[in-house]
Design a protein around this motif. Structure first.
Motif, PDB file in Angstrom:
ATOM      1  N   GLN A  38       0.845  -1.195   0.000  1.00  0.00           N
ATOM      2  CA  GLN A  38       0.000   0.000   0.000  1.00  0.00           C
ATOM      3  C   GLN A  38       0.882   1.247   0.000  1.00  0.00           C
ATOM      4  OE1 GLN A  38      -3.628   0.183   0.935  1.00  0.00           O
ATOM      5  NE2 GLN A  38      -3.859  -2.001   0.581  1.00  0.00           N
ATOM      6  N   THR A  39       0.676   2.127  -0.971  1.00  0.00           N
ATOM      7  CA  THR A  39       1.418   3.388  -1.013  1.00  0.00           C
ATOM      8  C   THR A  39       0.517   4.487  -0.477  1.00  0.00           C
ATOM      9  OG1 THR A  39       2.723   2.667  -2.897  1.00  0.00           O
ATOM     10  CG2 THR A  39       2.621   5.034  -2.504  1.00  0.00           C
ATOM     11  N   SER A  40       1.094   5.324   0.379  1.00  0.00           N
ATOM     12  CA  SER A  40       0.332   6.399   0.993  1.00  0.00           C
ATOM     13  C   SER A  40       1.269   7.565   1.260  1.00  0.00           C
ATOM     14  CB  SER A  40      -0.306   5.912   2.303  1.00  0.00           C
ATOM     15  OG  SER A  40      -1.173   6.890   2.821  1.00  0.00           O
ATOM     16  N   ARG A  41       0.677   8.652   1.717  1.00  0.00           N
ATOM     17  CA  ARG A  41       1.443   9.832   2.120  1.00  0.00           C
ATOM     18  C   ARG A  41       1.163  10.081   3.596  1.00  0.00           C
ATOM     19  NH1 ARG A  41       3.833  11.786  -2.033  1.00  0.00           N
ATOM     20  NH2 ARG A  41       4.614  13.627  -0.960  1.00  0.00           N
ATOM     21  N   LEU A  42       2.113  10.686   4.259  1.00  0.00           N
ATOM     22  CA  LEU A  42       1.946  10.970   5.681  1.00  0.00           C
ATOM     23  C   LEU A  42       0.727  11.861   5.922  1.00  0.00           C
ATOM     24  CD1 LEU A  42       3.183  10.309   8.393  1.00  0.00           C
ATOM     25  CD2 LEU A  42       4.656  12.292   8.155  1.00  0.00           C
ATOM     26  N   SER A  43       0.429  12.746   4.988  1.00  0.00           N
ATOM     27  CA  SER A  43      -0.727  13.642   5.145  1.00  0.00           C
ATOM     28  C   SER A  43      -2.046  12.867   5.242  1.00  0.00           C
ATOM     29  CB  SER A  43      -0.801  14.650   3.998  1.00  0.00           C
ATOM     30  OG  SER A  43      -0.907  13.977   2.750  1.00  0.00           O
ATOM     31  N   ALA A  44      -2.078  11.626   4.756  1.00  0.00           N
ATOM     32  CA  ALA A  44      -3.293  10.807   4.858  1.00  0.00           C
ATOM     33  C   ALA A  44      -3.612  10.470   6.314  1.00  0.00           C
ATOM     34  CB  ALA A  44      -3.138   9.522   4.040  1.00  0.00           C
ATOM     35  N   LEU A  45      -2.634  10.642   7.211  1.00  0.00           N
ATOM     36  CA  LEU A  45      -2.834  10.331   8.630  1.00  0.00           C
ATOM     37  C   LEU A  45      -3.205  11.574   9.438  1.00  0.00           C
ATOM     38  CD1 LEU A  45       0.154   7.853   9.109  1.00  0.00           C
ATOM     39  CD2 LEU A  45      -2.254   7.321   8.669  1.00  0.00           C
ATOM     40  N   ARG A  46      -3.358  12.713   8.771  1.00  0.00           N
ATOM     41  CA  ARG A  46      -3.722  13.949   9.468  1.00  0.00           C
ATOM     42  C   ARG A  46      -5.036  13.715  10.210  1.00  0.00           C
ATOM     43  NH1 ARG A  46      -1.662  18.545   6.629  1.00  0.00           N
ATOM     44  NH2 ARG A  46       0.301  17.623   7.180  1.00  0.00           N
ATOM     45  N   GLY A  47      -5.137  14.294  11.391  1.00  0.00           N
ATOM     46  CA  GLY A  47      -6.304  14.072  12.244  1.00  0.00           C
ATOM     47  C   GLY A  47      -6.019  13.022  13.310  1.00  0.00           C
ATOM     48  N   LYS A  48      -4.907  12.330  13.153  1.00  0.00           N
ATOM     49  CA  LYS A  48      -4.465  11.340  14.139  1.00  0.00           C
ATOM     50  C   LYS A  48      -3.159  11.825  14.755  1.00  0.00           C
ATOM     51  CE  LYS A  48      -6.429   7.269  11.973  1.00  0.00           C
ATOM     52  NZ  LYS A  48      -6.245   5.836  11.812  1.00  0.00           N
ATOM     53  N   VAL A  49      -2.863  11.324  15.931  1.00  0.00           N
ATOM     54  CA  VAL A  49      -1.538  11.513  16.525  1.00  0.00           C
ATOM     55  C   VAL A  49      -0.689  10.379  15.956  1.00  0.00           C
ATOM     56  CG1 VAL A  49      -0.207  11.505  18.661  1.00  0.00           C
ATOM     57  CG2 VAL A  49      -2.458  12.595  18.603  1.00  0.00           C
ATOM     58  N   VAL A  50       0.479  10.726  15.421  1.00  0.00           N
ATOM     59  CA  VAL A  50       1.283   9.738  14.703  1.00  0.00           C
ATOM     60  C   VAL A  50       2.691   9.671  15.294  1.00  0.00           C
ATOM     61  CG1 VAL A  50       2.201   9.058  12.442  1.00  0.00           C
ATOM     62  CG2 VAL A  50      -0.011  10.236  12.584  1.00  0.00           C
ATOM     63  N   LEU A  51       3.179   8.458  15.447  1.00  0.00           N
ATOM     64  CA  LEU A  51       4.557   8.222  15.854  1.00  0.00           C
ATOM     65  C   LEU A  51       5.271   7.607  14.654  1.00  0.00           C
ATOM     66  CD1 LEU A  51       6.259   8.394  18.538  1.00  0.00           C
ATOM     67  CD2 LEU A  51       5.981   5.919  18.638  1.00  0.00           C
ATOM     68  N   VAL A  52       6.265   8.321  14.120  1.00  0.00           N
ATOM     69  CA  VAL A  52       7.049   7.826  12.993  1.00  0.00           C
ATOM     70  C   VAL A  52       8.405   7.409  13.542  1.00  0.00           C
ATOM     71  CG1 VAL A  52       8.092   8.375  10.759  1.00  0.00           C
ATOM     72  CG2 VAL A  52       5.868   9.367  11.369  1.00  0.00           C
ATOM     73  N   ASN A  53       8.725   6.135  13.382  1.00  0.00           N
ATOM     74  CA  ASN A  53       9.957   5.565  13.924  1.00  0.00           C
ATOM     75  C   ASN A  53      10.843   5.079  12.787  1.00  0.00           C
ATOM     76  OD1 ASN A  53      11.121   2.573  14.941  1.00  0.00           O
ATOM     77  ND2 ASN A  53      11.475   4.253  16.361  1.00  0.00           N
ATOM     78  N   PHE A  54      12.028   5.683  12.666  1.00  0.00           N
ATOM     79  CA  PHE A  54      13.020   5.211  11.704  1.00  0.00           C
ATOM     80  C   PHE A  54      13.886   4.187  12.418  1.00  0.00           C
ATOM     81  CE2 PHE A  54      11.699   9.146   9.791  1.00  0.00           C
ATOM     82  CZ  PHE A  54      11.716   8.868   8.431  1.00  0.00           C
TER      83      PHE A  54
END
Length: 164
Positions: A38-54
């Protein structure tokens, strides 16, 4: 007398400068492809609190903190919290796929094959590096190394309580 007049005139400007300087940077709208294609953009998660872990499968600190990331995700997911684990470009996709499957990771896992996501987040090179993003898509905190999960949970709860 002169000092008081200057203070009265400058105080609002200093306050405005201080408040203006406190704004958080917007998260980059990076594109990512999850292990299931599934390809997506981070902006698709707007409205949620997001934790991005590298992270990387070869990073011992990353592997050690992963169960805590799973616990964090499971604790807050039903409240509008999302976790995105992005494996570094040098991590072989098959290693990432095996790790995610063998450890039943319950959140989105992507491989940053081109390195573009890491570049978008201030050119991440060290793992683990984690970003906490609020509902408006602003980076509110960056962690180099493993976060203090107690404090992280408190901050996530605060962010989830805020309006979008």
């Amino acid at each position: 007398m002169f000092h008081k007049a200057i203070t009265r005139l400058l105080a609002p400007l200093l306050l405005l400068a201080f408040v203006g300087g406190c704004s958080q940077p917007a998260s980059p709208d990076v594109s990512f492809t999850t292990l299931d294609g599934q390809t997506s953009r981070l902006s698709a998660l707007r409205g949620k609190v997001v934790l991005v872990n590298f992270w990387a499968t070869t990073c011992t600190t990353c592997v050690a903190e992963m169960p805590k990331l799973v616990d964090t995700h499971n604790k807050f997911a039903a409240q509008g919290f999302e976790t995105l684990a992005i494996a570094m470009s040098y991590d072989p996709p098959e290693y990432v796929r095996n790790y995610a499957r063998n450890n039943a990771l319950p959140f989105k896992v992507a491989v940053d094959a081109s390195g573009e996501a890491a570049k978008g987040f201030d050119d991440v090179r060290l793992t683990p590096t984690t970003f906490l993003i609020d509902k408006r898509g602003q980076v509110v905190q960056k962690f180099l190394g493993e976060p203090d999960f107690g404090k992280l949970h408190e901050r996530i709860a605060q962010l989830l309580a805020e309006p979008a």
